[in-house]
Design a protein around this motif. Structure first.
Motif, PDB file in Angstrom:
ATOM      1  N   GLY A   1       0.825  -1.203   0.000  1.00 40.25           N
ATOM      2  CA  GLY A   1       0.000   0.000   0.000  1.00 40.25           C
ATOM      3  C   GLY A   1       0.862   1.258   0.000  1.00 40.25           C
ATOM      4  N   ARG A   2       0.322   2.313   0.533  1.00 41.52           N
ATOM      5  CA  ARG A   2       1.020   3.600   0.562  1.00 41.52           C
ATOM      6  C   ARG A   2       2.206   3.560   1.509  1.00 41.52           C
ATOM      7  NH1 ARG A   2      -3.780   7.831   1.293  1.00 41.52           N
ATOM      8  NH2 ARG A   2      -4.238   6.400   2.968  1.00 41.52           N
ATOM      9  N   GLY A   3       3.260   4.247   1.124  1.00 36.86           N
ATOM     10  CA  GLY A   3       4.448   4.349   1.960  1.00 36.86           C
ATOM     11  C   GLY A   3       4.353   5.536   2.896  1.00 36.86           C
ATOM     12  N   LYS A   4       5.030   5.424   4.039  1.00 34.31           N
ATOM     13  CA  LYS A   4       5.080   6.549   4.968  1.00 34.31           C
ATOM     14  C   LYS A   4       6.451   6.598   5.616  1.00 34.31           C
ATOM     15  CE  LYS A   4       2.524   3.724   8.234  1.00 34.31           C
ATOM     16  NZ  LYS A   4       1.294   3.553   8.940  1.00 34.31           N
ATOM     17  N   TYR A   5       6.855   7.782   5.959  1.00 35.49           N
ATOM     18  CA  TYR A   5       8.157   8.030   6.566  1.00 35.49           C
ATOM     19  C   TYR A   5       7.950   8.502   7.990  1.00 35.49           C
ATOM     20  CZ  TYR A   5       9.952   7.522   1.884  1.00 35.49           C
ATOM     21  OH  TYR A   5      10.286   7.019   0.662  1.00 35.49           O
ATOM     22  N   GLU A   6       8.602   7.850   8.920  1.00 35.12           N
ATOM     23  CA  GLU A   6       8.460   8.179  10.338  1.00 35.12           C
ATOM     24  C   GLU A   6       9.131   9.519  10.643  1.00 35.12           C
ATOM     25  OE1 GLU A   6       6.678   6.349  12.506  1.00 35.12           O
ATOM     26  OE2 GLU A   6       6.214   5.004  10.851  1.00 35.12           O
ATOM     27  N   PRO A   7       8.661  10.236  11.660  1.00 33.96           N
ATOM     28  CA  PRO A   7       9.331  11.474  12.076  1.00 33.96           C
ATOM     29  C   PRO A   7      10.760  11.180  12.546  1.00 33.96           C
ATOM     30  CG  PRO A   7       7.190  11.263  13.136  1.00 33.96           C
ATOM     31  CD  PRO A   7       7.470   9.960  12.457  1.00 33.96           C
ATOM     32  N   ILE A   8      11.631  12.146  12.353  1.00 30.08           N
ATOM     33  CA  ILE A   8      13.034  12.044  12.758  1.00 30.08           C
ATOM     34  C   ILE A   8      13.246  13.001  13.926  1.00 30.08           C
ATOM     35  CG2 ILE A   8      15.418  12.459  12.040  1.00 30.08           C
ATOM     36  CD1 ILE A   8      14.394  11.894   9.140  1.00 30.08           C
ATOM     37  N   THR A   9      13.914  12.547  14.966  1.00 32.16           N
ATOM     38  CA  THR A   9      14.193  13.389  16.124  1.00 32.16           C
ATOM     39  C   THR A   9      15.672  13.734  16.162  1.00 32.16           C
ATOM     40  OG1 THR A   9      12.397  12.355  17.361  1.00 32.16           O
ATOM     41  CG2 THR A   9      14.038  13.560  18.630  1.00 32.16           C
ATOM     42  N   LEU A  10      15.979  15.017  16.324  1.00 35.82           N
ATOM     43  CA  LEU A  10      17.354  15.487  16.510  1.00 35.82           C
ATOM     44  C   LEU A  10      17.475  16.008  17.939  1.00 35.82           C
ATOM     45  CD1 LEU A  10      17.935  17.617  13.279  1.00 35.82           C
ATOM     46  CD2 LEU A  10      18.363  15.187  13.603  1.00 35.82           C
ATOM     47  N   GLU A  11      18.550  15.606  18.625  1.00 32.30           N
ATOM     48  CA  GLU A  11      18.798  16.069  19.990  1.00 32.30           C
ATOM     49  C   GLU A  11      20.193  16.670  20.072  1.00 32.30           C
ATOM     50  OE1 GLU A  11      18.312  12.868  22.744  1.00 32.30           O
ATOM     51  OE2 GLU A  11      16.203  12.586  22.259  1.00 32.30           O
TER      52      GLU A  11
ATOM     53  N   ILE B   1      19.306  18.973  27.398  1.00 30.88           N
ATOM     54  CA  ILE B   1      19.128  18.580  26.000  1.00 30.88           C
ATOM     55  C   ILE B   1      17.885  19.253  25.433  1.00 30.88           C
ATOM     56  CG2 ILE B   1      18.657  16.620  24.458  1.00 30.88           C
ATOM     57  CD1 ILE B   1      21.436  16.439  25.589  1.00 30.88           C
ATOM     58  N   GLU B   2      18.025  19.833  24.226  1.00 33.46           N
ATOM     59  CA  GLU B   2      16.865  20.315  23.481  1.00 33.46           C
ATOM     60  C   GLU B   2      16.651  19.367  22.308  1.00 33.46           C
ATOM     61  OE1 GLU B   2      17.144  24.081  21.305  1.00 33.46           O
ATOM     62  OE2 GLU B   2      19.300  23.808  21.105  1.00 33.46           O
ATOM     63  N   HIS B   3      15.418  19.252  21.857  1.00 37.89           N
ATOM     64  CA  HIS B   3      15.180  18.377  20.712  1.00 37.89           C
ATOM     65  C   HIS B   3      14.094  18.927  19.806  1.00 37.89           C
ATOM     66  CE1 HIS B   3      11.670  16.308  22.681  1.00 37.89           C
ATOM     67  NE2 HIS B   3      11.319  16.171  21.452  1.00 37.89           N
ATOM     68  N   ILE B   4      14.187  18.510  18.539  1.00 36.77           N
ATOM     69  CA  ILE B   4      13.149  18.813  17.563  1.00 36.77           C
ATOM     70  C   ILE B   4      12.720  17.505  16.916  1.00 36.77           C
ATOM     71  CG2 ILE B   4      13.705  21.218  17.058  1.00 36.77           C
ATOM     72  CD1 ILE B   4      15.294  20.326  14.642  1.00 36.77           C
ATOM     73  N   LYS B   5      11.439  17.434  16.630  1.00 39.99           N
ATOM     74  CA  LYS B   5      10.879  16.285  15.928  1.00 39.99           C
ATOM     75  C   LYS B   5      10.509  16.769  14.537  1.00 39.99           C
ATOM     76  CE  LYS B   5       7.037  13.038  16.462  1.00 39.99           C
ATOM     77  NZ  LYS B   5       5.931  12.719  17.379  1.00 39.99           N
ATOM     78  N   LEU B   6      11.036  16.077  13.520  1.00 40.76           N
ATOM     79  CA  LEU B   6      10.874  16.511  12.137  1.00 40.76           C
ATOM     80  C   LEU B   6       9.947  15.583  11.371  1.00 40.76           C
ATOM     81  CD1 LEU B   6      14.620  17.245  11.288  1.00 40.76           C
ATOM     82  CD2 LEU B   6      12.894  18.827  12.163  1.00 40.76           C
ATOM     83  N   GLU B   7       8.852  16.125  10.891  1.00 33.67           N
ATOM     84  CA  GLU B   7       8.012  15.407   9.935  1.00 33.67           C
ATOM     85  C   GLU B   7       8.677  15.600   8.582  1.00 33.67           C
ATOM     86  OE1 GLU B   7       5.511  13.607  10.975  1.00 33.67           O
ATOM     87  OE2 GLU B   7       5.621  14.395  13.020  1.00 33.67           O
ATOM     88  N   ASN B   8       8.533  14.632   7.690  1.00 35.59           N
ATOM     89  CA  ASN B   8       9.204  14.746   6.401  1.00 35.59           C
ATOM     90  C   ASN B   8       8.400  14.033   5.328  1.00 35.59           C
ATOM     91  OD1 ASN B   8      10.657  11.906   5.908  1.00 35.59           O
ATOM     92  ND2 ASN B   8      10.726  12.392   8.096  1.00 35.59           N
TER      93      ASN B   8
END
Length: 169
Positions: free
Chosen positions: A62-72, A147-154
């Protein structure tokens, strides 16, 4: 059995996960102090269907999806995480404000060998910050780095196969 390395044929151990760099857009300078990149992962939905005369349930892709990526990274005076997170929405004197032109970025993640040479490069497309944590829980009883972090949707990532295996000394 093929050799695991085509240029460095005497090498058998895989690359280590602690040597990497992250770049935003076309910058030639890496993002300062990134200590962790997590979840470079993709998956596909499974479509199950039945057909008459067959007792087995068929499965299709079916359709593909990409998981969010977290940078710390450790908290410093570099505000690149915060500036990017603010592009989605930030309060400006109590009113919400957005910057759609600064919302999405291309990301490069480079895995390095022990000599600091790039050996694998991944290109993350149309990433944007869906979660930003400026500070962790502050606790005087701990002994840890803030630690600071961002979660990236892509909208997908790809392995840049134009990067060849470098000759190691």
């Amino acid at each position: 059995m093929p050799k695991p390395f085509s240029v460095n044929v005497s090498r058998f151990d895989p690359y280590k996960s602690y040597r990497f760099l992250v770049y935003f857009d076309t910058s030639t300078s890496p993002v300062a102090g990134v200590s962790k990149v997590s979840s470079l992962k993709r998956s596909h939905d499974v479509i199950e269907y039945k057909e008459g005369g067959n007792a087995i349930i068929r499965k299709g892709i079916g359709r593909g999806k990409y998981e969010p990526i977290t940078l710390e990274r450790g908290v410093t005076h570099d505000d690149s995480f915060e500036q990017w997170a603010n592009a989605a929405q930030v309060l400006d004197k109590g009113a919400p404000s957005s910057s759609l032109s600064k919302l999405r970025k291309e990301i490069r993640i480079e895995l390095l060998n022990e000599q600091g040479q790039p050996v694998h490069r991944y290109l993350v497309h149309r990433a944007w910050v869906s979660e930003y944590q400026a500070l962790p829980d502050l606790d005087a009883g701990t002994n840890a780095v803030a630690i600071e972090h961002i979660k990236l949707e892509n909208e997908g990532w790809e392995h840049d196969l134009s990067l060849a295996e470098p000759k190691e000394n």
